[in-house]
Motif scaffolding. Sequence first.
Motif, PDB file in Angstrom:
ATOM      1  N   TYR A 164     -11.782 -11.080   1.599  1.00 40.16           N
ATOM      2  CA  TYR A 164     -10.320 -11.243   1.650  1.00 40.16           C
ATOM      3  C   TYR A 164      -9.778 -11.834   0.339  1.00 40.16           C
ATOM      4  O   TYR A 164      -8.798 -11.341  -0.219  1.00 40.16           O
ATOM      5  CB  TYR A 164      -9.957 -12.135   2.831  1.00 40.16           C
ATOM      6  N   VAL A 165     -10.431 -12.871  -0.143  1.00 38.35           N
ATOM      7  CA  VAL A 165      -9.999 -13.516  -1.384  1.00 38.35           C
ATOM      8  C   VAL A 165     -10.141 -12.551  -2.564  1.00 38.35           C
ATOM      9  O   VAL A 165      -9.237 -12.436  -3.407  1.00 38.35           O
ATOM     10  CB  VAL A 165     -10.805 -14.806  -1.630  1.00 38.35           C
ATOM     11  N   GLN A 166     -11.267 -11.838  -2.636  1.00 39.51           N
ATOM     12  CA  GLN A 166     -11.492 -10.907  -3.738  1.00 39.51           C
ATOM     13  C   GLN A 166     -10.499  -9.749  -3.706  1.00 39.51           C
ATOM     14  O   GLN A 166      -9.974  -9.340  -4.748  1.00 39.51           O
ATOM     15  CB  GLN A 166     -12.919 -10.367  -3.677  1.00 39.51           C
ATOM     16  N   VAL A 167     -10.231  -9.227  -2.515  1.00 36.61           N
ATOM     17  CA  VAL A 167      -9.324  -8.089  -2.396  1.00 36.61           C
ATOM     18  C   VAL A 167      -7.910  -8.482  -2.796  1.00 36.61           C
ATOM     19  O   VAL A 167      -7.193  -7.705  -3.444  1.00 36.61           O
ATOM     20  CB  VAL A 167      -9.351  -7.533  -0.955  1.00 36.61           C
ATOM     21  N   ASN A 168      -7.493  -9.688  -2.460  1.00 36.04           N
ATOM     22  CA  ASN A 168      -6.152 -10.143  -2.847  1.00 36.04           C
ATOM     23  C   ASN A 168      -5.983 -10.180  -4.360  1.00 36.04           C
ATOM     24  O   ASN A 168      -4.865 -10.061  -4.878  1.00 36.04           O
ATOM     25  CB  ASN A 168      -5.886 -11.531  -2.261  1.00 36.04           C
ATOM     26  N   THR A 169      -7.074 -10.376  -5.068  1.00 31.89           N
ATOM     27  CA  THR A 169      -7.028 -10.376  -6.533  1.00 31.89           C
ATOM     28  C   THR A 169      -7.060  -8.954  -7.088  1.00 31.89           C
ATOM     29  O   THR A 169      -6.266  -8.584  -7.957  1.00 31.89           O
ATOM     30  CB  THR A 169      -8.206 -11.185  -7.104  1.00 31.89           C
ATOM     31  N   VAL A 170      -7.971  -8.151  -6.554  1.00 33.57           N
ATOM     32  CA  VAL A 170      -8.197  -6.808  -7.095  1.00 33.57           C
ATOM     33  C   VAL A 170      -7.037  -5.865  -6.785  1.00 33.57           C
ATOM     34  O   VAL A 170      -6.695  -4.992  -7.602  1.00 33.57           O
ATOM     35  CB  VAL A 170      -9.528  -6.239  -6.539  1.00 33.57           C
ATOM     36  N   LYS A 171      -6.401  -6.009  -5.624  1.00 38.25           N
ATOM     37  CA  LYS A 171      -5.388  -5.032  -5.218  1.00 38.25           C
ATOM     38  C   LYS A 171      -4.145  -5.050  -6.103  1.00 38.25           C
ATOM     39  O   LYS A 171      -3.329  -4.127  -6.058  1.00 38.25           O
ATOM     40  CB  LYS A 171      -4.973  -5.267  -3.760  1.00 38.25           C
ATOM     41  N   ASN A 172      -4.003  -6.084  -6.923  1.00 41.46           N
ATOM     42  CA  ASN A 172      -2.864  -6.159  -7.838  1.00 41.46           C
ATOM     43  C   ASN A 172      -3.198  -5.673  -9.238  1.00 41.46           C
ATOM     44  O   ASN A 172      -2.365  -5.782 -10.156  1.00 41.46           O
ATOM     45  CB  ASN A 172      -2.342  -7.601  -7.899  1.00 41.46           C
ATOM     46  N   LEU A 184      -2.750   8.609  -3.561  1.00 37.88           N
ATOM     47  CA  LEU A 184      -3.981   8.467  -2.785  1.00 37.88           C
ATOM     48  C   LEU A 184      -3.707   7.672  -1.515  1.00 37.88           C
ATOM     49  O   LEU A 184      -2.889   6.747  -1.505  1.00 37.88           O
ATOM     50  CB  LEU A 184      -5.056   7.758  -3.620  1.00 37.88           C
ATOM     51  N   ASP A 185      -4.402   8.034  -0.431  1.00 41.95           N
ATOM     52  CA  ASP A 185      -4.196   7.344   0.841  1.00 41.95           C
ATOM     53  C   ASP A 185      -4.838   5.957   0.801  1.00 41.95           C
ATOM     54  O   ASP A 185      -5.689   5.667  -0.054  1.00 41.95           O
ATOM     55  CB  ASP A 185      -4.775   8.159   1.993  1.00 41.95           C
ATOM     56  N   SER A 186      -4.444   5.113   1.744  1.00 41.47           N
ATOM     57  CA  SER A 186      -4.908   3.723   1.763  1.00 41.47           C
ATOM     58  C   SER A 186      -6.417   3.626   1.938  1.00 41.47           C
ATOM     59  O   SER A 186      -7.066   2.769   1.340  1.00 41.47           O
ATOM     60  CB  SER A 186      -4.205   2.953   2.887  1.00 41.47           C
ATOM     61  N   PHE A 187      -6.986   4.502   2.758  1.00 32.28           N
ATOM     62  CA  PHE A 187      -8.433   4.467   2.986  1.00 32.28           C
ATOM     63  C   PHE A 187      -9.189   4.695   1.682  1.00 32.28           C
ATOM     64  O   PHE A 187     -10.142   3.983   1.369  1.00 32.28           O
ATOM     65  CB  PHE A 187      -8.820   5.525   4.027  1.00 32.28           C
ATOM     66  N   THR A 188      -8.781   5.686   0.917  1.00 33.24           N
ATOM     67  CA  THR A 188      -9.440   5.991  -0.353  1.00 33.24           C
ATOM     68  C   THR A 188      -9.283   4.841  -1.339  1.00 33.24           C
ATOM     69  O   THR A 188     -10.231   4.464  -2.040  1.00 33.24           O
ATOM     70  CB  THR A 188      -8.862   7.279  -0.951  1.00 33.24           C
ATOM     71  N   ILE A 189      -8.092   4.278  -1.405  1.00 31.80           N
ATOM     72  CA  ILE A 189      -7.847   3.162  -2.328  1.00 31.80           C
ATOM     73  C   ILE A 189      -8.714   1.966  -1.964  1.00 31.80           C
ATOM     74  O   ILE A 189      -9.324   1.330  -2.837  1.00 31.80           O
ATOM     75  CB  ILE A 189      -6.355   2.778  -2.314  1.00 31.80           C
ATOM     76  N   MET A 190      -8.795   1.656  -0.670  1.00 33.78           N
ATOM     77  CA  MET A 190      -9.568   0.487  -0.241  1.00 33.78           C
ATOM     78  C   MET A 190     -11.051   0.651  -0.529  1.00 33.78           C
ATOM     79  O   MET A 190     -11.686  -0.246  -1.100  1.00 33.78           O
ATOM     80  CB  MET A 190      -9.351   0.233   1.258  1.00 33.78           C
ATOM     81  N   PHE A 191     -11.618   1.785  -0.128  1.00 32.21           N
ATOM     82  CA  PHE A 191     -13.068   1.936  -0.176  1.00 32.21           C
ATOM     83  C   PHE A 191     -13.591   2.520  -1.488  1.00 32.21           C
ATOM     84  O   PHE A 191     -14.767   2.371  -1.791  1.00 32.21           O
ATOM     85  CB  PHE A 191     -13.552   2.803   0.991  1.00 32.21           C
ATOM     86  N   ARG A 192     -12.735   3.153  -2.265  1.00 32.56           N
ATOM     87  CA  ARG A 192     -13.200   3.740  -3.528  1.00 32.56           C
ATOM     88  C   ARG A 192     -12.804   2.926  -4.747  1.00 32.56           C
ATOM     89  O   ARG A 192     -13.556   2.872  -5.726  1.00 32.56           O
ATOM     90  CB  ARG A 192     -12.662   5.161  -3.664  1.00 32.56           C
ATOM     91  N   HIS A 193     -11.652   2.263  -4.677  1.00 28.83           N
ATOM     92  CA  HIS A 193     -11.151   1.570  -5.869  1.00 28.83           C
ATOM     93  C   HIS A 193     -11.161   0.047  -5.738  1.00 28.83           C
ATOM     94  O   HIS A 193     -11.310  -0.652  -6.745  1.00 28.83           O
ATOM     95  CB  HIS A 193      -9.726   2.050  -6.184  1.00 28.83           C
ATOM     96  N   ILE A 194     -10.979  -0.461  -4.538  1.00 27.81           N
ATOM     97  CA  ILE A 194     -10.906  -1.918  -4.374  1.00 27.81           C
ATOM     98  C   ILE A 194     -12.254  -2.514  -3.994  1.00 27.81           C
ATOM     99  O   ILE A 194     -12.733  -3.453  -4.629  1.00 27.81           O
ATOM    100  CB  ILE A 194      -9.837  -2.291  -3.319  1.00 27.81           C
ATOM    101  N   LEU A 195     -12.878  -1.992  -2.941  1.00 28.07           N
ATOM    102  CA  LEU A 195     -14.118  -2.592  -2.435  1.00 28.07           C
ATOM    103  C   LEU A 195     -15.232  -2.671  -3.481  1.00 28.07           C
ATOM    104  O   LEU A 195     -15.860  -3.728  -3.624  1.00 28.07           O
ATOM    105  CB  LEU A 195     -14.594  -1.821  -1.207  1.00 28.07           C
TER     106      LEU A 195
END
Length: 292
Positions: A164-172, A184-195
Amino acid sequence: MSEVKVLFTLMRKNIVAMVGFILVVAFFVIGIISPYILTRPEDAWGSTFNVSARYLPPSWEHPFGTDEFGRDMFNRVILGARFSLIIAVGVVGLALVLGVPIGLMAGYSGGRLGTILMRLTDMFLAFPPLLLAIALAATLGRGLANAIIALALSWWPWYARLVYVQVNTVKNMPYVDAARVLGLDSFTIMFRHILPNALTPVVIQASLDMGSAVLEAAGLSFLGIGVQPPTPEWGLLVSEGWQSINVAWWISFFPGLAIVTTVLGFNLLAEFAREFMDPRLRITMMAKRWFR
């Protein structure tokens, strides 16, 4: 130079990391092949009872001595590595499966959904992990699977909070904004670019927790709420030997030594992984190597 080549190049120059790597590899190898290298499989699985061989001290015939039932402790400790490996992989794997998606969804979505998921996580974090694991194991009953579930349910909130802490940093980050602009859809952004860019501390924590899982599962077995006898899990072997520590010290000593060695290996390797995955520390490590 590839990442893997750099990793092993730096590891060879780091004696502490090499020791940890060797201990961890030995643990995995022995855990996988242990059922096939036993010299006394009946003793290892606890299906024999030999009165004349009770409490024999370490010798060439029995390197780790024998227990109260005359079973060879060397074979039981070797086979115990398999159950400890199953526990380590099972606990950390299940905790990651539960914690990472929850932390990822909460961090990316935010709002009401993120608040609900994090408050659920905080409810679990309010209890000390080992105490919660003891309560869950006592409720579920003894057994290998129940011990894994109890420990995983007490650990997943730490991974959820960390992600949660890491994603809050990366998503910006700009590249995430660019992915949104491209549609791009949210699923692709979350699992391909953020995670993938938020997993560094998770990998390090998981490395540490592999050793901790072995240690805490041993604690549950020692308390009588973990693995059932005659399964040769290391914690259970220590518990069985504790009752006769004044007569046969080796029954508890060698399984305890196996636990200490395994946990030490994971901790040493995790410390090296932390330095390698931190870009600033990695540059320092490489500079020391090239200018030595």
